[in-house]
Design a protein around this motif. Sequence first.
Motif, mmCIF file in Angstrom:
data_model
loop_
_atom_site.group_PDB
_atom_site.id
_atom_site.type_symbol
_atom_site.label_atom_id
_atom_site.label_comp_id
_atom_site.label_asym_id
_atom_site.label_seq_id
_atom_site.Cartn_x
_atom_site.Cartn_y
_atom_site.Cartn_z
ATOM 1 N N GLY A 94 84.136 19.935 56.955
ATOM 2 C CA GLY A 94 82.722 19.745 56.609
ATOM 3 C C GLY A 94 82.158 18.457 57.173
ATOM 4 O O GLY A 94 81.007 18.407 57.639
ATOM 5 N N SER A 95 82.973 17.383 57.128
ATOM 6 C CA SER A 95 82.472 16.104 57.659
ATOM 7 C C SER A 95 82.270 16.166 59.161
ATOM 8 O O SER A 95 81.316 15.574 59.698
ATOM 9 C CB SER A 95 83.446 14.985 57.301
ATOM 10 N N VAL A 96 83.150 16.888 59.874
ATOM 11 C CA VAL A 96 82.965 17.026 61.338
ATOM 12 C C VAL A 96 81.695 17.794 61.639
ATOM 13 O O VAL A 96 80.888 17.396 62.507
ATOM 14 C CB VAL A 96 84.202 17.731 61.948
ATOM 15 N N LEU A 97 81.476 18.930 60.909
ATOM 16 C CA LEU A 97 80.267 19.718 61.155
ATOM 17 C C LEU A 97 79.011 18.934 60.793
ATOM 18 O O LEU A 97 78.003 18.940 61.517
ATOM 19 C CB LEU A 97 80.345 21.012 60.346
ATOM 20 N N MET A 98 79.079 18.251 59.627
ATOM 21 C CA MET A 98 77.899 17.489 59.205
ATOM 22 C C MET A 98 77.636 16.331 60.154
ATOM 23 O O MET A 98 76.481 16.053 60.535
ATOM 24 C CB MET A 98 78.108 16.985 57.783
ATOM 25 N N GLY A 99 78.728 15.624 60.536
ATOM 26 C CA GLY A 99 78.550 14.499 61.476
ATOM 27 C C GLY A 99 78.008 14.965 62.800
ATOM 28 O O GLY A 99 77.141 14.301 63.414
ATOM 29 N N ALA A 100 78.526 16.117 63.274
ATOM 30 C CA ALA A 100 78.010 16.645 64.539
ATOM 31 C C ALA A 100 76.542 17.004 64.420
ATOM 32 O O ALA A 100 75.735 16.769 65.340
ATOM 33 C CB ALA A 100 78.841 17.864 64.948
ATOM 34 N N GLY A 101 76.182 17.561 63.249
ATOM 35 C CA GLY A 101 74.782 17.926 63.056
ATOM 36 C C GLY A 101 73.892 16.706 63.031
ATOM 37 O O GLY A 101 72.793 16.694 63.629
ATOM 38 N N SER A 141 79.092 6.090 67.640
ATOM 39 C CA SER A 141 78.074 6.585 66.712
ATOM 40 C C SER A 141 78.468 7.941 66.146
ATOM 41 O O SER A 141 78.230 8.237 64.969
ATOM 42 C CB SER A 141 76.719 6.666 67.420
ATOM 43 N N VAL A 142 79.075 8.765 67.015
ATOM 44 C CA VAL A 142 79.508 10.087 66.529
ATOM 45 C C VAL A 142 80.631 9.929 65.494
ATOM 46 O O VAL A 142 80.657 10.588 64.459
ATOM 47 C CB VAL A 142 79.966 10.964 67.702
ATOM 48 N N VAL A 143 81.570 9.002 65.805
ATOM 49 C CA VAL A 143 82.656 8.760 64.845
ATOM 50 C C VAL A 143 82.087 8.261 63.528
ATOM 51 O O VAL A 143 82.491 8.689 62.432
ATOM 52 C CB VAL A 143 83.664 7.756 65.422
ATOM 53 N N PHE A 144 81.122 7.309 63.666
ATOM 54 C CA PHE A 144 80.458 6.838 62.448
ATOM 55 C C PHE A 144 79.803 7.998 61.687
ATOM 56 O O PHE A 144 79.850 8.058 60.452
ATOM 57 C CB PHE A 144 79.412 5.781 62.794
#
Length: 885
Positions: free
Chosen positions: A114-121, A149-152
């Motif tokens: 979920g965090s990867v999808l949300m961060g990507a979004g 920034s993406v990692v953040f």
Amino acid sequence: MAAVNLIGSYNYALVALSVLIAIFASYAALDLAGRVTAAGGWTRAIWLLGGAGAMGTGIWSMHYIGMLAFILPIPVAYHWPTVLLSLFAAILASVVALGVVSRQKMGWFRALAGSVLMGAGIASMHYIGMAAMRLPAVCQFNSFLVVLSVVFAVLISLAALWITFHFRDKKTGTGWQKLSGAVVMGAAIPVMHYTGMAAASFTPSGAPTDLSHAVSISTLGTAGIAAATFIVLGLALLTSWVDRQFATEALEVQEEKLQRSEAYLAEAQRLSHTGSFGWRPSTGEILCSEETFRIFQYDRATKPTVELILQRVHPQDTAFVKQTIERAAQDGKDFEHEYRLVMPDSSVKYVHVMAHALTHESGGVEFVGAVMDITAARQAEEALRRSESYLAEAQRLTHTGSWAFDAIKSLYWSEENFRIWGFDPQLGLPDHETASQRIHPEDRGRVVGCIQNAVRERRDYAVEFRIVLPDGTVRYILGLGHPAFSPSGELVEVVGTDVDVTDRRRAEEALRRSEGHLAEAQRLTRTGSWAWSVATRHSVYWSQENYRLFGFDPEGGIPSDEAFYQRIHPEDRDRVRREVFLERPDEGSHFDVEFRIVLPDGAIKYVRSTGHPVCNISGDLLEYVGTSIDVTERKRADEERERLRQAQADLARVNRVTTMGELTVSLAHEVNQPIAAAITNANTCMRWLAADTPNLEEARAAAMRIVNDGTRAAEIIKRVRLLFKKGSPERELVDLNEVVRDMIALLRSEATRYSISVRTDLAADLPRVMGDRVQLQQVVMNLMINGIDAMKDVDETRELIVKSERGKDEQVLVSVSDTGVGLPQQQADQIFDAFFTTKSYGTGMGLRISHSIVESHGGRLWAAENSPRGASFYVTLPAKAEAPE
């Protein structure tokens, strides 16, 4: 000349506004996550989409105002379709975030995805938003900062998901924990944005700018965006608050219902003694209801464990329960078992446990079940089994079977009924036809008719009949039945019992025979029986012989007490009234009285009546029972016996007188000796006194000899007079040694006359006997005279020996032995017969009378030959405990 990057600056007021919007959006996200989690069905979808819209709008607004806060020295416009696309990316990321945090459980994998999808979004929203910028410059990005920034974005999304998941609970309200989480999330989200902004650099370009669909945002526009964002987020929070209020009210109602339901359930569990539990084998966690704690008698503060439960299990059931639990934990299948518990007070409980296996979200197995205290049921079952056992045993002992049948077939037979009728229970219930074939042919029609009449008349019935068993045995049966009908009047069944009364019938027959024998025995022994009631003060039973004895007619019934007393001889009537039950019935005294009765024909009978009191368990006197015996013949026999006894006494006295007559010469000589000695001593005394000087001492000595000689003569005369005495026998304690000495003194002259020596051997510790002294003296005298007579004509040594000693069995033995001619040859067994004698001058009654006297004293007299000659006579008499004085 190299291009120079444009230098930008930030409007810190807008930066602060963007951070504030981020915090507000984070708070809204926390609040909306709780609503999405609490909702279900279509409501959940609406809250998910609406919440994602509001949350995405807030995130997008923070991003867009953050971009507006970046000021370049050149004009900047925004391509509004691209701006809308970035808004869509923000909403999509919010959908992912709310979808993840609204699940019941959030594992690490789900949280990372979920965090990867949300961060990507969010990253997509940011860089799509930057792509919407229209300005006369070229935008370049620092790859490292972009990646950073993406990692953040991913890390911040992970933190946001964790915070939102743990603070989503609607019950938390607007507490400081949720507010703190919103501040942390709101401060973290701009970090990614401004890191992304720092990754961009702008270089002036002379190329013309495409301003189609581009708009410039004024300060008023910025304020409008911020206001719209706050309105959207505020509406979302307001809607959430309103829904929460309704949900809270509904929840309160549900909680109240749940509490009532739990109370009802707890009460139902208490009343039914049924507890509930949940058990997770993977963790060992056990949840128990209050009733379960009560059943196991553990305090609610106690944490239940398998080991704690096993501590309560009965030692004999522990291995079985442990094996069941282990198998259930391993197989993950439903289980059900029963076992015993041992309580702290050592009482024993029976429990029935049922459990159903469920698979929870983590993939493990969880059991939910119920534990029922079946102790009362077990005790009731045991009591029922005992009752059935007692009933079966009672039926066996009383030979009583029970049954039930309807119009078609038999419904039930007890085990004893099978035994009575001779059927095998293994073959099932016999049908009507089979059972009726066992009834004796002469009784079958009567039994069937009795049952049909009882059913038709709707009444109980009782019928006695015979059955014939396969081996030919005939039994008598008493059948009792009760027909039961339905409300419509149709026969439902007939229930009843069959009692095997064969033994009773035989007993009745035996009783009739016994009563006949008793009546005959009473007639032969002239003994009547009776019973007299204390309560009614009347006789309640007279036997036939009692009527005959008192001269009453049985047809007239039991006579009254007054009529009975009129039969008693007038001279005995008052005495009988005093001595029997009528005067003092409550004392319960046993009585035994003899009296005379006068029959109507004037005949007189002697009756002996004996009465015995009968009391109940409490000791209350109920009645007298007794017998009346016709003792008339016994009375007459007693009178005859008394006359005979008197005749025997007279005969014994005659025998004594005759014997004394035969001893006249010896007795005269025995008396003459002391008289002659007294005369000689008197002359001597006078000479001593007539001397010139009287010798008083010698005279006194002569006088004393005179006294002794007189006393001796008086004793001899006394003994003779005693033997001549006539009177009734008088029993007293007698010293047989003294009797022997008296007779030796009396017969000394007779023995001396015939040169017979008399020797005695008397036991010093000889006990006394109870008897008549004169009669015992007569026995000893007769035996001694017979011995003297037997030795008169013997030329050899003549010796008479008299001995006394203790015999066997508390007996005293006296023997008289002589050295005479002995017992008559071939006639020794006749010496004790009446009128048998070997003397020419004898009467033949001496030994016979002596034999009768000894027997009347409970003793024995017999004779034996001596060796080489002579005879011995032996007398044994029962001794008394007293030693002789």
